[in-house]
Design a protein around this motif. Structure first.
Motif, PDB file in Angstrom:
ATOM      1  N   GLU A 242     -31.671 -70.831  11.316  1.00 31.23           N
ATOM      2  CA  GLU A 242     -31.689 -70.241   9.975  1.00 31.23           C
ATOM      3  C   GLU A 242     -31.692 -71.321   8.893  1.00 31.23           C
ATOM      4  N   ASN A 243     -30.762 -72.249   8.971  1.00 34.96           N
ATOM      5  CA  ASN A 243     -30.675 -73.288   7.955  1.00 34.96           C
ATOM      6  C   ASN A 243     -31.889 -74.202   7.972  1.00 34.96           C
ATOM      7  N   LEU A 244     -32.397 -74.487   9.164  1.00 33.72           N
ATOM      8  CA  LEU A 244     -33.558 -75.365   9.267  1.00 33.72           C
ATOM      9  C   LEU A 244     -34.792 -74.718   8.656  1.00 33.72           C
ATOM     10  N   VAL A 245     -34.994 -73.444   8.937  1.00 35.41           N
ATOM     11  CA  VAL A 245     -36.137 -72.722   8.360  1.00 35.41           C
ATOM     12  C   VAL A 245     -36.039 -72.707   6.838  1.00 35.41           C
ATOM     13  N   ALA A 246     -34.827 -72.535   6.313  1.00 29.93           N
ATOM     14  CA  ALA A 246     -34.655 -72.483   4.862  1.00 29.93           C
ATOM     15  C   ALA A 246     -34.974 -73.824   4.208  1.00 29.93           C
TER      16      ALA A 246
END
Length: 331
Positions: free
Chosen positions: A44-48
């Motif tokens: 999630e954080n990486l995609v953001a």
């Protein structure tokens, strides 16, 4: 005089357990340390963050590409190399009529050779990379992703063949403008979206013969595993560049007082009553580990480049680009 605590194990084990693979946490709220980043919830954080990393990578790649030079020899390419007198039987289409009009002889315009090569990229996916010593610094993982994307953008722009080394099958990224960089970013996200406890290095069999390999990570894995990888790449044969991405705190151990280090990769919690007492021994261990890595690269014919997360990424990318172009320091 009280003897300072001894280091727990050899240099590599100490580095893994004592700081670089741990998130420092204070046992008391008034210890004065800035809290470290909590490990990412991975996908999630990486995609953001990925769109911003892609834009930054494109900007950095464009900066370095402005100083790009060719192969410095005649051959197929777009950049002008030289004029030479036309030879008997030379195709008329190769004659440069504007240059020939200035002389009594016909001249051929030659361009500079641009031979494509395969460059394999590897970005360390281990949980150790998901750490920073201060909120004002980027995660080591973000620096590694940024440099991987920026180098990939630069190589794809130059028409090179790019292969991403992954825990599974390698992923080939064909050139093709912005879409190629997007494909590299997606492949990179899939590579990083796996068990972060898996700290295995890429296998040399994923690398084509005579390819260039860029390994981007913190270099804090066990020395035997790194030695096996570098020897395997030499045997392919392939030429590797090891780019170490480290937080400045990993070299200095700037903490003081009673500190608890919580492992990011399943290690046991390590509590030190007086961190400042072992700072000198820690720095010696860190320096020794770095020197051992550099020696491993040297004896196997590879190159080591260092980058700290508080430095500009352009510096590391310029060093990588120079090495790939044959203008950097040779091992």
């Amino acid at each position: 005089m009280t003897r300072p605590p001894s280091l727990p194990g050899r240099a590599a084990a100490f580095l893994r357990r004592a700081l670089a693979r741990h998130v420092p946490m204070t046992d008391t709220p008034d210890a004065g340390l800035i809290p470290a980043a909590v490990p990412l919830a991975a996908a999630e954080n990486l995609v953001a963050r990925m769109p911003a990393l892609i834009l930054s990578a494109q900007r950095i790649a464009a900066t370095v590409a402005a100083g790009h030079h060719g192969r410095r020899q005649a051959g197929p390419g777009e950049d002008f190399w030289q004029f030479r007198p036309a030879q008997p039987g030379e195709p008329v289409t190769r004659i440069d009529w504007r240059q020939s009009a200035r002389s009594s002889r016909a001249y051929v315009r030659e361009t500079e050779a641009e031979a494509a090569q395969t460059v394999c990229l590897w970005c360390d996916p281990s949980a150790s990379m998901r750490w920073r010593s201060m909120p004002t610094l980027p995660l080591k993982l973000d620096c590694a992703i940024l440099l991987t994307l920026a180098l990939g953008a630069l190589l794809l722009r130059q028409g090179e063949r790019v292969r991403l080394l992954t825990p599974g099958e390698p992923v080939d990224i064909p050139p093709g403008g912005r879409a190629a960089l997007d494909r590299l970013a997606v492949a990179l996200m899939r590579t990083l979206d796996h068990d972060p406890a898996d700290t295995s290095l890429p296998h040399p069999q994923q690398v084509p013969r005579h390819a260039r390999v860029v390994l981007i990570g913190d270099g804090l894995c066990g020395l035997p595993a790194m030695a096996t990888l570098l020897r395997g790449l030499t045997a392919r044969p392939a030429h590797a560049m090891l780019l170490l991405v480290n937080d400045p705190a990993e070299a200095e151990l700037p903490y003081a007082g009673h500190i608890r280090f919580s492992g990011l990769e399943g290690e046991e919690t390590l509590t030190l009553p007086g961190v400042e007492q072992i700072r000198g021994a820690y720095r010696e261990a860190y320096t020794r580990h770095q020197a051992d890595l550099e020696e491993l690269c040297r004896v196997n014919g590879h190159l080591l480049i260092r980058h700290a997360t508080d430095h500009r990424p352009e510096e590391a990318l310029l060093a990588l680009h120079a090495a790939l172009s044959g203008r950097g320091e040779r091992p």
